[in-house]
Design a protein around this motif. Structure first.
Motif, mmCIF file in Angstrom:
data_model
loop_
_atom_site.group_PDB
_atom_site.id
_atom_site.type_symbol
_atom_site.label_atom_id
_atom_site.label_comp_id
_atom_site.label_asym_id
_atom_site.label_seq_id
_atom_site.Cartn_x
_atom_site.Cartn_y
_atom_site.Cartn_z
ATOM 1 N N VAL A 173 0.826 -1.309 -0.069
ATOM 2 C CA VAL A 173 -0.106 0.072 0.152
ATOM 3 C C VAL A 173 0.911 1.093 0.268
ATOM 4 C CG1 VAL A 173 -2.450 1.333 1.124
ATOM 5 C CG2 VAL A 173 -2.186 -1.536 0.800
ATOM 6 N N VAL A 174 0.296 1.981 -1.161
ATOM 7 C CA VAL A 174 1.297 3.341 -1.043
ATOM 8 C C VAL A 174 0.918 4.542 -1.131
ATOM 9 C CG1 VAL A 174 3.151 4.543 -2.272
ATOM 10 C CG2 VAL A 174 2.719 1.975 -2.608
ATOM 11 N N MET A 175 0.749 5.597 -0.186
ATOM 12 C CA MET A 175 0.311 6.777 0.087
ATOM 13 C C MET A 175 0.933 7.499 -1.241
ATOM 14 S SD MET A 175 -2.014 8.763 1.306
ATOM 15 C CE MET A 175 -2.671 7.670 3.103
ATOM 16 N N ILE A 176 0.713 8.726 -1.473
ATOM 17 C CA ILE A 176 0.914 9.624 -2.184
ATOM 18 C C ILE A 176 1.149 11.087 -2.506
ATOM 19 C CG2 ILE A 176 0.890 7.643 -5.026
ATOM 20 C CD1 ILE A 176 -1.100 8.843 -5.711
ATOM 21 N N ASP A 177 1.200 11.717 -2.889
ATOM 22 C CA ASP A 177 1.341 13.232 -3.508
ATOM 23 C C ASP A 177 2.530 13.744 -4.586
ATOM 24 O OD1 ASP A 177 0.634 16.076 -2.603
ATOM 25 O OD2 ASP A 177 1.609 16.300 -0.971
ATOM 26 N N ASP A 178 1.603 13.589 -5.439
ATOM 27 C CA ASP A 178 2.510 13.346 -6.590
ATOM 28 C C ASP A 178 1.876 14.764 -7.342
ATOM 29 O OD1 ASP A 178 3.502 10.688 -6.232
ATOM 30 O OD2 ASP A 178 2.006 9.302 -7.264
ATOM 31 N N LEU A 179 3.482 15.081 -7.773
ATOM 32 C CA LEU A 179 2.934 16.377 -8.801
ATOM 33 C C LEU A 179 2.356 16.117 -10.027
ATOM 34 C CD1 LEU A 179 3.621 19.153 -9.244
ATOM 35 C CD2 LEU A 179 6.500 18.533 -10.200
ATOM 36 N N LEU A 180 1.201 17.151 -10.338
ATOM 37 C CA LEU A 180 0.890 16.997 -11.908
ATOM 38 C C LEU A 180 0.779 18.318 -12.633
ATOM 39 C CD1 LEU A 180 -3.043 16.461 -10.863
ATOM 40 C CD2 LEU A 180 -1.466 14.669 -11.578
ATOM 41 N N THR A 181 1.271 17.561 -13.559
ATOM 42 C CA THR A 181 1.898 18.963 -14.566
ATOM 43 C C THR A 181 1.752 19.220 -15.710
ATOM 44 O OG1 THR A 181 4.304 17.381 -15.149
ATOM 45 C CG2 THR A 181 4.762 19.124 -13.128
ATOM 46 N N GLU A 182 1.879 20.469 -15.972
ATOM 47 C CA GLU A 182 1.199 20.323 -18.325
ATOM 48 C C GLU A 182 2.417 19.350 -18.965
ATOM 49 O OE1 GLU A 182 1.545 24.856 -19.584
ATOM 50 O OE2 GLU A 182 -0.380 24.769 -18.960
ATOM 51 N N GLY A 183 3.528 19.547 -19.220
ATOM 52 C CA GLY A 183 4.065 18.999 -19.248
ATOM 53 C C GLY A 183 5.059 17.161 -18.919
#
Length: 190
Positions: free
Chosen positions: A81-91
């Motif tokens: 089980v992995v907790m995430i706070d991943d970046l979302l970017t335009e490119g």
């Protein structure tokens, strides 16, 4: 005797009227028209962004928080089980413009292939969607070319959202486990 019957009739009428008034004043649910709560015409939006899942280095954005006894011997990582706070970017580059974060959990949920159960929110921080979220729930068969996940709700400009997200791996580093995934999201909302 007549007085007792009259009192009983008056009491019965008062009791019945109280029951009817109470039943009408405490409604659990009622039907509404969307315009009654300020909702306008429903629209379909398309969002395109990149999801950066970083498991390596000093500041990972995806961290294993639980595992089963057999997880490390499983060919598919089953039980992690992995907790995430991943970046979302335009490119696709991490240095490209940030549009939000993917926050939530993914779990390796398949014993036969690398299949993730994904439960996450896309939290947008850019433009007119700043402060709005989309809620995602679904299976992500990461070795498939294109995967589809359900959009099951949202907040802010995405109230009453429903739709789907198409995920396609852009890059995956076998050495570090870091990945960049391209997302196309199609969502109905008000």
């Amino acid at each position: 005797m007549a007085v007792c019957i009259a009192k009983l009739v008056v009491f019965s009428l008062l009791f019945m009227s109280t029951v009817f008034v109470s039943a009408n004043s405490h409604t659990f649910a009622r039907s509404l028209l969307p315009r009654e709560i300020g909702l306008k015409e429903e629209k379909l939006s398309h969002l395109h962004f990149y999801f950066h899942d970083i498991v390596s280095g000093p500041n990972p954005t995806a961290v294993r928080v639980a595992e089963a006894k057999m997880t490390n011997t499983s060919a598919t990582g089953f039980g992690a089980v992995v907790m995430i706070d991943d970046l979302l970017t335009e490119g696709p580059d991490m240095s490209s413009k940030e549009v939000g974060r993917a926050q939530g959990i993914y779990a390796l949920a398949s014993q036969n292939d690398v299949g993730l159960l994904m439960v996450q929110n896309y939290v947008f921080t850019e433009g007119k969607y700043n402060g709005s979220t989309l809620s995602v729930l679904g299976r992500n068969a990461v070795l498939s070319g294109v995967r589809e996940l359900a959009i099951v709700g949202g907040s802010g400009l995405f109230r009453f959202a429903r739709g789907y997200a198409r995920a396609k791996t852009h890059t995956f580093d076998l050495k570090t486990g870091d990945a960049c995934v391209e997302y196309d999201v199609y969502v109905f909302h008000y």
